[in-house]
Structures are given as C-alpha cells and as structure tokens.
Scaffold this active site. Structure first.
Site, PDB file in Angstrom:
ATOM      1  N   LYS A  48       6.970  -8.502  18.806  1.00 22.30           N
ATOM      2  CA  LYS A  48       7.066  -8.728  20.145  1.00 22.30           C
ATOM      3  C   LYS A  48       8.330  -7.713  20.461  1.00 22.30           C
ATOM      4  CE  LYS A  48      10.490 -12.466  19.690  1.00 22.30           C
ATOM      5  NZ  LYS A  48      10.729 -13.667  20.288  1.00 22.30           N
ATOM      6  N   ARG A 149      12.485 -25.614  25.374  1.00 21.02           N
ATOM      7  CA  ARG A 149      11.989 -24.320  26.184  1.00 21.02           C
ATOM      8  C   ARG A 149      10.710 -24.463  26.292  1.00 21.02           C
ATOM      9  NH1 ARG A 149      13.822 -18.726  23.054  1.00 21.02           N
ATOM     10  NH2 ARG A 149      12.007 -19.275  21.783  1.00 21.02           N
ATOM     11  N   TYR A 283      35.402   5.879  33.170  1.00 20.40           N
ATOM     12  CA  TYR A 283      35.673   5.264  34.281  1.00 20.40           C
ATOM     13  C   TYR A 283      36.657   4.217  34.049  1.00 20.40           C
ATOM     14  CZ  TYR A 283      30.998   7.106  35.917  1.00 20.40           C
ATOM     15  OH  TYR A 283      30.134   7.859  36.143  1.00 20.40           O
ATOM     16  N   MET A 331      26.451   5.240  31.615  1.00 19.81           N
ATOM     17  CA  MET A 331      25.040   5.049  31.549  1.00 19.81           C
ATOM     18  C   MET A 331      24.429   5.821  30.760  1.00 19.81           C
ATOM     19  SD  MET A 331      22.233   5.632  34.628  1.00 19.81           S
ATOM     20  CE  MET A 331      23.129   4.141  35.662  1.00 19.81           C
TER      21      MET A 331
END
Length: 396
Positions: A48, A149, A283, A331
């Site tokens: 998965k 779940r 930043y 990013m």
C-alpha cells in the site's frame, strides 16, 4: 522497471538532482528473514501507499519473484493498479481493505481482488456488484478486536457472520478469510495486545462454530510477526519490516531482526558559498551562523517529502561527515552549515540510507522530526525518481 545486478547506493548519475535508490536484493533478503520468523505461516507483502514510498509494482514483482503469493493494499485503486501492471490472479492473491460507499466493487470482482468487509453496508454493496457482474466475491471478514478503527464490533459480529454465510449459501461469495489488526503490537507488554489476542480468538470461535471455514486467519502485522509468534496464525502481513526498517526501534534496530533498509535518498549540492558570522539562514532566520562559514544548499524539501518538523535537526552525510539542516526546511531545498569546508557543487549528499557507510538512516530522520520511520519513507514524493538495483522481478 530498471534493474541491475549490483546492490547498494552508487553515486547519482550526471544531471540527476536527487533520487531514491531502491535495493531490491535487500528487499528479498528481508522477506527471507521474515519467513524465518514465521515459518508456519504464509507471508503477505503489503505494498500500500506506493509500497511505503518504494514503488508498489516493482516491490510487488520482487516479492513474487521471492516466492510470495499474497499482496496487500489499502485502497481498491492500488489493488487494480497491480492487476493492470501484469500481476494476474494466477500469480498472487491481492487483498484490499479500505472501502468506502460507491467504491469500484464490480471492477475489483472482475480483477479477482479479495475484498475485506467490516460491516453490513459493505457486504450489501458487494452483493449488489456480484449480482450485477455474475462474479462471486472472495471475502475476508474483519473484526474490530480493540483497535477502534476499521473492523466489525463484537456486538455486530454475529449478524455480519450470519449475513455472509447466507450469501455464501447462495453462491454469491466465499468467506475465505477472518482477520483483525493490532493497536500496539509495537509496544511489548501493552495490555491491549493480550486483550486483542483473546478477542480475535473469540471472533474466530464464533465464526467457525457458525460454519465459516476460512482459507486464512490473519492478525499479525510487522511488529507481531517479529515479536508475537502466537499471533501468526495462517498468514502474516508484513509492511514496514519488508522494507528493512524496524517497526519496534525501541526493541532493536533492523539488523537485530536480520533486516536491511531498502531505500537510500541521495541529492547533489546545488550551491556552496562563504558567508559571514551572524548571517541568517532560511525562512524566519531560526539559524544564524556562529562565525564565518560555508553553507551548502541541498535541493530537496518538504515538497519532496522531507518533514518540515526536522528543521534544524535533519541529518545528512556529505564527504563522509554528518551535517544537519541549518534553519527551516523549505518546500524545495534546505541549507547545511559546512563549517568552513568547501566541497564541490554537485557533490553527493546522502540524506539517509542503510547506515552501512555511517550515514543517517530513516530512523534518524524520524527522531529528528518527532515521528516514525514509516512516515519518512512513505512521504518521499513523486518528483524524486526511484532507481531500482539488484532486482530479478519482471513485468509479465
């Protein structure tokens, strides 16, 4: 799929910004080690989430080449993509367990995908698709034994079992599996583990007394495969451990279980420059240089999957030495303080690997980000190309 006979993590090819090198020989070795841990059970390779970031189809093919005959996916689209990639039902059973209303039931039936059912709504939608297609379904009934779940609660379990058996008597489905999932198998001694073992045994007892004769009963995930032999039953579902990462790092590193990390993440330095002391970096200027130094720019960021939470702490290896992200991870890039050293632009940056060259591992990044190694490898994004080495699996 590109394969090679070598293993390990060679230098990046010319012109490549970054890549994730996937060592398929290590994958095969991990599967062998896991088989030794659960010799009486079949093994499911869980692919998965794009094979936990490693590439679902290449890893599935390699698992099949190693003798695995069960594959696990979360979403129907993942299961159907494996079938479309050349893995027919004669090669592997594929179990899909995360369904939502209106899902591609008919497509999954036609593709011979095993379907997990956790409630009556799902059984009803599946039966409608069976009547539409004329293709009987292979069903695994999932019990909620305490994870809270997916899965059927104990008070609803008798009704679900009875409804499934009625459908089976009509020839609409075959109940081939009974299963559940642990909440805390990665925490040895956690009280929920014993409670879930007992709850699963009770769910099995009810279903089998009612007339279910499953092909497979399965409960064990990676940590239970390594630590809980009594949970192995007929099939173990191995996810993280298959990719060579320890699902129980507090118990031991991968090598303690005969595992070897499969993914190594590389990049090239995009810039090296000298800056004065007191210079703000990235930043927010969370980092200021303590004196005149050199900075190196690594062209990977949170768009590529590196966690922003590892700002100021994420480790890399450059020229055989560890450096850490200086300031915020952005990013597309982050900066490391090279402490006055001046490597060439384009020099390799080993972000994480198997640790055999002294480099950081995915677990080191997980600690730096306050998360788990699962997240580190799974979130490596699509714009980072994968290079496969050491493989023997092929499409066909």
């Amino acid at each position: 799929m590109t394969t090679a006979t070598t293993t390990g993590t060679a230098m990046l090819a010319d012109g490549v910004r970054a890549e994730a090198a996937i060592d398929l020989a290590a994958l095969r070795g991990n599967l062998a080690a896991l088989r030794e841990r659960a010799p009486s059970a079949a093994l499911m390779a869980v692919v998965k989430a794009n094979g936990y970031g490693h590439g679902a189809l290449p890893c599935a093919l390699e698992a099949l080449a190693a003798g695995v005959r069960w594959l696990g996916t979360a979403t129907p689209d993942e299961a159907l993509a494996l079938r479309a990639g050349g893995i027919g039902p004669e090669r592997a059973r594929i179990l899909c367990w995360l369904w939502t209303p209106g899902g591609p039931w008919a497509e999954a039936l036609r593709a011979s995908v095993d379907i997990s059912v956790s409630g009556r709504w799902a059984l009803d939608e599946l039966l409608a698709a069976v009547r539409l297609t004329g293709v009987p379904g292979r069903v695994h009934l999932k019990a909620d034994t305490g994870l809270g779940r997916n899965g059927c609660q104990p008070h609803d379990w008798p009704d679900l079992v009875d409804a499934a058996l009625r459908a089976q008597a009509e020839g609409l489905i075959e109940v081939v599996g009974l299963w559940s999932h642990f909440a805390a198998a990665d925490e040895p001694g956690h009280p929920s583990v014993r409670a879930q073992l007992d709850a699963f045994a009770a769910a099995l007892d009810h279903a089998e007394r009612a007339g279910v004769t499953p092909e497979v009963r399965h409960l064990a995930n990676s940590p239970a495969t390594l630590l809980l032999p009594e949970a192995h039953y007929d099939l173990v579902r191995t996810g993280l451990a298959m990719y060579g990462l320890s699902p129980v790092p507090e118990v031991g590193p991968p090598a303690d279980f005969g595992l070897r990390p499969v993914m190594a993440l590389h990049a090239r330095l995009a810039l090296v420059k000298t800056v004065p002391g007191g210079h703000g970096v990235s930043y927010g200027h969370l980092y200021h240089t303590p004196g005149e130094t050199t900075l190196g720019l690594v062209p990977l960021g949170y768009a590529d999957g590196l966690p922003r939470q590892a700002s100021g702490a994420g480790p890399v290896q450059i020229g055989g030495k560890w450096r850490t992200a200086a300031g915020r991870i952005a990013m597309d890039q982050f900066v490391v303080d090279l402490a006055g050293e001046t490597p060439e632009v384009g020099e390799e940056v080993l972000v994480f690997g198997n640790g055999e060259r002294g480099e950081p591992t995915a677990e080191d990044w997980a600690r730096a980000a306050g998360t788990i190694a699962y997240e580190i490898v799974t979130r490596i994004g699509a714009r980072v190309p994968r290079r496969y080495v050491g493989g023997i699996g092929t499409v066909g």
